[in-house]
Write a protein that holds these residues in place. Structure first.
Motif, short mmCIF file in Angstrom:
data_model
loop_
_atom_site.label_atom_id
_atom_site.label_comp_id
_atom_site.label_asym_id
_atom_site.label_seq_id
_atom_site.Cartn_x
_atom_site.Cartn_y
_atom_site.Cartn_z
N SER A 161 0.80 -1.23 0.00
CA SER A 161 0.00 0.00 0.00
C SER A 161 0.84 1.27 0.00
O SER A 161 0.32 2.35 -0.32
CB SER A 161 -0.95 0.00 1.21
N PHE A 180 -7.97 -7.68 -7.64
CA PHE A 180 -8.65 -8.19 -6.45
C PHE A 180 -9.84 -9.04 -6.87
O PHE A 180 -10.68 -8.62 -7.67
CB PHE A 180 -9.11 -7.02 -5.58
N PRO A 185 -5.56 -10.08 -3.15
CA PRO A 185 -5.39 -8.69 -3.59
C PRO A 185 -4.99 -8.63 -5.05
O PRO A 185 -4.77 -9.65 -5.70
CB PRO A 185 -4.25 -8.20 -2.69
N ASN A 189 -5.47 -2.55 -6.01
CA ASN A 189 -5.41 -2.10 -4.63
C ASN A 189 -4.32 -1.05 -4.41
O ASN A 189 -4.28 -0.40 -3.36
CB ASN A 189 -5.12 -3.27 -3.68
#
Length: 964
Positions: A161, A180, A185, A189
């Motif tokens: 992230s 995703f 994931p 994302n």
């Protein structure tokens, strides 16, 4: 007399004395040395035992912990070992431009929780990208481009992230772009990532619409030079910050360009060339930031000259070749203020070509070959740059006009830019290893090639494009205190990939050679994009040549370790005295007070095992595991002959051997480039030497002789369960045999949970870690990820998430709390795999979700006919007990661990299912030895497919570690 207090005092004194000698954390030092053992050469001042205190080249510390390794352009060869995990505080790892450095990327790199920069540009790393990369949640800069990585992009990378720069370009990656899927994931994302650089691979499939959204901050999307098919998703128009877009050289990309593309008002570079795009020519009205447009060689509908031709004030380069565009070119096109190149050949432009007297000064090339232009007029002064009208009606046979001459004859291209020399005196003659700098000084430059992925210009002759780059680099290198005197740029060209490449030479300031530390610093500045070029050059990457240090490597100057020689001698003598006293007291104390019998029998721990030594005194005598010499193993394998080669993997090869006792063994020999690190090697030995059960593979022994790392296992002849399910091993398993295999695996895991001391969680239960012996008995293998639950025997352990994609317990992933129920979940997935012969996770389809969605308890076989392995048949009689089997598997994969059965309960239930299916004692039951069925085959050893020491999930490329 209790001597314990005295022992503590003396031991403390010894530790403090040793600390004077080495300020660096001992784990970091040991890890660095273990890593360096697999490299050649090493920096010249990597000597002593204090990397931080002695300022080892390329090593940066915070306090006594190593936080940065920067060794670009050092000519390193070898591989990166799993010992990298020892450097737990590492923030920056840059090994770029070492083209002989390769092998697989170790899965243990995923344990570096503090890592922010991972830069391996221009090396020769290969194999699949480990799924453990998805555990690097602090990573900001991930640059793995220009290697030989293969396989698919791991979906786990969608967990990064904090990722800003994501570069996987110029590899051999295949498959699609993961998104995703409700469980796993995907790249969609990565809402904070600004750079997707995936060009020059072999990626395929459609570009999923979900991959783009208005939440994303992407400014560069580079998917060029791949094999994507289908159409460009309309969600592309949601990427309002986008500045560079490259979909070029995807020959199967088809369909219309989304009509909302002109929402991308910040877009400067648009590359759509060399595909099968259809529909109308895209409307670029309002995209005033566009400087470079190339949509050549597609299948757009025939059209007239678009109105946006003259409305793009920043346009420098317009490439629209072979697009069937008709009409008369507007005169204003040639007056755009920044225009440099117009490549418009192979269309149907007609009428009169008119170039006004106000044509743009930067305009260097107008290529209108093979159109329908019948006349040409120019106002005012003559246009004296390159104009090509060959193949138009205006160029009648015998025409003497220079624009009717084919290019390459009387219209040669101007010479590309070269940094001019500025010599006030006659230039000197340089030595063979030196070059003349632009200021006429002989020195050894740092050399390489800069690749710019989206330059906003196309004129490669004008100094106005390149002089600013030279000046900007010099200023910024000076600000960064890098000893760069002058910069030379030459031979700019556009490569086949449409990247602008140019040769770069950096000359040292005030000396003939750069030092090792200079190269470490300069290489890092270029590899991690610390240096930002002027905006007209766009994103870049650099591939450096090995720097020719004097005498191969720099001769180290007088160092801290030299100055501390008297102190070292004094402390060493004092330490020796303390050691002698300490050992004497230990002997006395041992005679007075013996350890309990239980402790005497316990195997020596691997924790204190010195891998650097192979003496008998340092190798632990582990219960149940024998120490072999290299000569012994060479003899039993007939000198590791090809005839005894029964498998191979990224770690090396596996050989069949016969001990003098007649016992068959499998000898796993690690080789250079192995994924195995010394810590993992020790872990495998330690755990396997402590477990003894018929359903757990046995470790016979190991070898550390002559710098070899070799494991010796019992020979298990019938491959893995995975190979049987896929048909690779030639062993055919009917329903009853599969139940027996599943039962054996359950009993082996139950033993680990309930009878091993302390209890062990395997953490990597899967079909490739279940081996089949000559009677098709199951044996659980590969303990690289296993974790003891503590001496108290029960409970849970907080630990980093590890496991294999598709098998991983979601509760463990969410909480990082590891319990024995995590193995139960993986076992439930394995049960479903045995039933369906499908991979747990494939193309976004998750077997647990597929079975749950398909189960209908009102129908025969629970309505699972379409999911069942066709080899099993689909009749209730042939699959007796299937409903109870499915119920058990679904209980094992419950979301909450508390709702899952224990492994002993699961084993008991499977035994009941076997009785229903006609198991032992039932009428008509056949023993495994009586009913085994084989295809005609050459036996393949089960250890051959999985890495011997792969603690990320078994080592096969398709089974790397992946948190779900």
């Amino acid at each position: 007399m209790d001597l314990s207090p005295w022992l503590v005092v003396l031991f403390t004194a010894l530790v403090q004395a040793s600390a004077i000698l080495a300020d660096t954390d001992s784990q970091d030092y040991t890890g660095l040395v273990a890593i360096a053992d697999n490299w050649n050469p090493n920096p010249s001042n990597w000597i002593g035992n204090d990397p931080c205190g002695d300022n080892w080249t390329g090593i940066i510390c915070t306090g006594n912990r190593v936080t940065s390794i920067r060794l670009s352009s050092f000519g390193l060869s070898g591989f990166l070992s799993g010992d990298i995990q020892s450097l737990s505080e590492l923030v920056h790892l840059d090994l770029s431009y070492n083209k002989e450095l390769g092998g697989s990327l170790p899965a243990s790199i995923g344990s570096l929780s503090n890592l922010e920069n991972l830069i391996l540009v221009g090396c020769s790393f290969s194999g699949e990208l480990p799924n453990e990369l998805g555990q690097l949640t602090n990573i900001i800069f991930l640059s793995l481009n220009s290697n030989k990585f293969s396989g698919s992009i791991p979906a786990s990378l969608g967990r990064l992230s904090n990722l800003y720069w994501f570069d996987l370009a110029d590899n051999q990656l295949t498959g699609g772009l993961p998104i995703f899927d409700g469980t796993n994931p995907g790249l969609d994302n990565l809402t904070n990532t600004k750079h997707f650089h995936f060009g020059m691979n072999q990626l395929s499939g459609t570009i999923p619409s979900q991959i783009f959204s208005s939440d994303m901050k992407l400014i560069h999307v580079l998917l060029d030079n791949n094999n994507f098919s289908g159409s460009i998703p309309s969600t592309l128009g949601l990427l309002s910050p986008l500045e560079v877009l490259r979909f070029d050289n995807n020959p199967l990309l088809s369909g219309p360009v989304p009509s909302n593309i002109n929402n991308l008002t910040k877009l400067a570079e648009l590359h759509l060339e060399n595909g099968k795009l259809t529909g109308p020519l895209p409307d670029l009205t309002g995209m005033t930031a566009l400087s470079f447009v190339d949509m050549s060689n597609n299948s757009f509908n025939a059209s007239d000259v678009p109105s946006w031709f003259t409305t793009l004030p920043s346009l420098t380069s317009l490439f629209l070749e072979n697009l069937n565009i008709a009409g008369q070119l507007p005169q204003a096109l040639f007056s755009l203020p920044a225009i440099q190149t117009l490549r418009l050949r192979g269309n149907r432009f007609n009428g009169t070509l008119t170039i006004g007297s106000d044509f743009s000064a930067p305009l260097q090339l107008i290529d209108l070959q093979d159109n329908d232009i019948s006349s040409f007029t120019i106002s005012g002064s003559q246009y004296n740059k390159t104009l090509i009208l060959v193949g138009n009606p205006i160029c009648v046979p015998g025409s003497s006009e220079k624009y009717c001459t084919p290019p390459g004859k009387s219209n040669p291209a101007a010479a590309p830019y070269y940094t001019p020399m500025n010599c006030s005196v006659l230039p000197p003659t340089c030595l063979s290893d030196q070059l003349l700098s632009p200021t006429c000084i002989c020195a050894v430059p740092y050399r390489g090639t800069l690749f710019f992925r989206s330059p906003s210009f196309s004129d490669l002759t004008s100094p106005s494009n390149f002089v600013p780059l030279e000046q900007d680099m010099k200023v910024k290198f000076t600000r960064l205190n890098l000893p760069v005197d002058t910069i030379s740029i030459h031979d700019p060209s556009f490569a086949q990939s449409n990247n602008l490449q140019l040769s770069l030479e950096l000359f040292p300031s005030g000396k003939v050679h750069f030092s090792e530390q200079d190269i470490s610093n300069i290489g890092f500045v270029l590899s991690n994009q610390t240096y930002k070029p002027p905006s007209l050059f766009g994103p870049y990457y650099f591939i450096a040549q090995r720097y020719p240090f004097a005498n191969g490597l720099q001769v180290p100057s007088e160092s801290k370790s030299t100055n501390r020689l008297p102190l070292i001698i004094g402390v060493s003598v004092g330490g020796a005295v303390l050691v002698t006293v300490l050992l004497a007291l230990v002997i006395v104390f041992a005679k007075r007070k013996r350890s309990p019998k239980k402790n005497e029998e316990r195997s020596q721990s691997f924790v204190s095992w010195d891998m650097k030594s192979t003496s008998a005194s340092t190798i632990p005598q582990l219960r149940g595991a024998r120490t072999f010499t290299f000569d012994e193993l060479r003899k039993i394998t007939n000198n590791f002959s090809e005839a005894n080669d029964i498998g191979n993997g990224g770690y090396g090869k596996v050989y069949r051997g016969t001990l003098p006792s007649g016992q068959l063994v499998a000898v796993k020999r690690s080789q250079q480039g192995s994924l195995q690190g010394s810590l993992e090697f020790r872990t495998e030995i330690e755990l396997l030497s402590r477990v003894h059960h018929k359903n757990v593979v046995s470790l016979v022994g190991f070898c550390l002789d002559q710098d070899e790392q070799i494991l010796v296992y019992e020979y298990v002849p019938n491959g893995t369960l995975k190979e049987s399910l896929t048909g690779k091993s030639g062993v055919r398993l009917d329903w009853r045999r599969r139940l027996r295999v599943v039962l054996g695996a359950a009993k082996g895991i139950s033993y680990l949970h309930e009878l091993a001391e302390p209890p062990i969680v395997h953490r990597d239960i899967k079909s490739s870690n279940v081996l089949l012996d000559e009677r098709l008995n199951a044996k659980v293998s590969d303990f690289g990820l296993s974790k003891p639950l503590g001496e108290d025997g029960r409970g849970q352990v907080t630990t980093q998430v590890k496991g294999t994609m598709g098998y991983l317990d979601p509760e463990y992933y969410m909480t990082q709390q590891l319990t024995d129920k995590s193995d139960v979940y993986s076992f439930g997935v394995l049960m479903l795999e045995v039933l369906t012969a499908k991979k747990p996770l494939e193309r976004g389809r998750y077997i647990v979700r597929e079975v749950k969605a398909a189960v209908d308890r009102t129908k025969d076989l629970y309505g699972l006919h379409e999911l069942l392995d066709p080899v099993l048949g689909a009749s209730p009689l042939a699959l007796a007990g299937l409903e109870q089997y499915v119920d058990l598997a679904l209980r094992c994969v419950e979301e909450a661990g508390a709702d899952r059965p224990s492994m002993s309960e699961a084993a008991a239930e499977i035994e009941r299912v076997i009785k229903m299916a006609g198991g032992p004692g039932a009428p008509g039951h056949e023993s495994a030895s009586e009913s085994m069925s084989y295809a005609s085959r050459t036996p393949r050893h089960p250890y051959g497919g999985d890495s011997p020491f792969d603690y990320s999930g078994g080592g096969m490329p398709s089974s790397r570690v992946e948190p779900k």
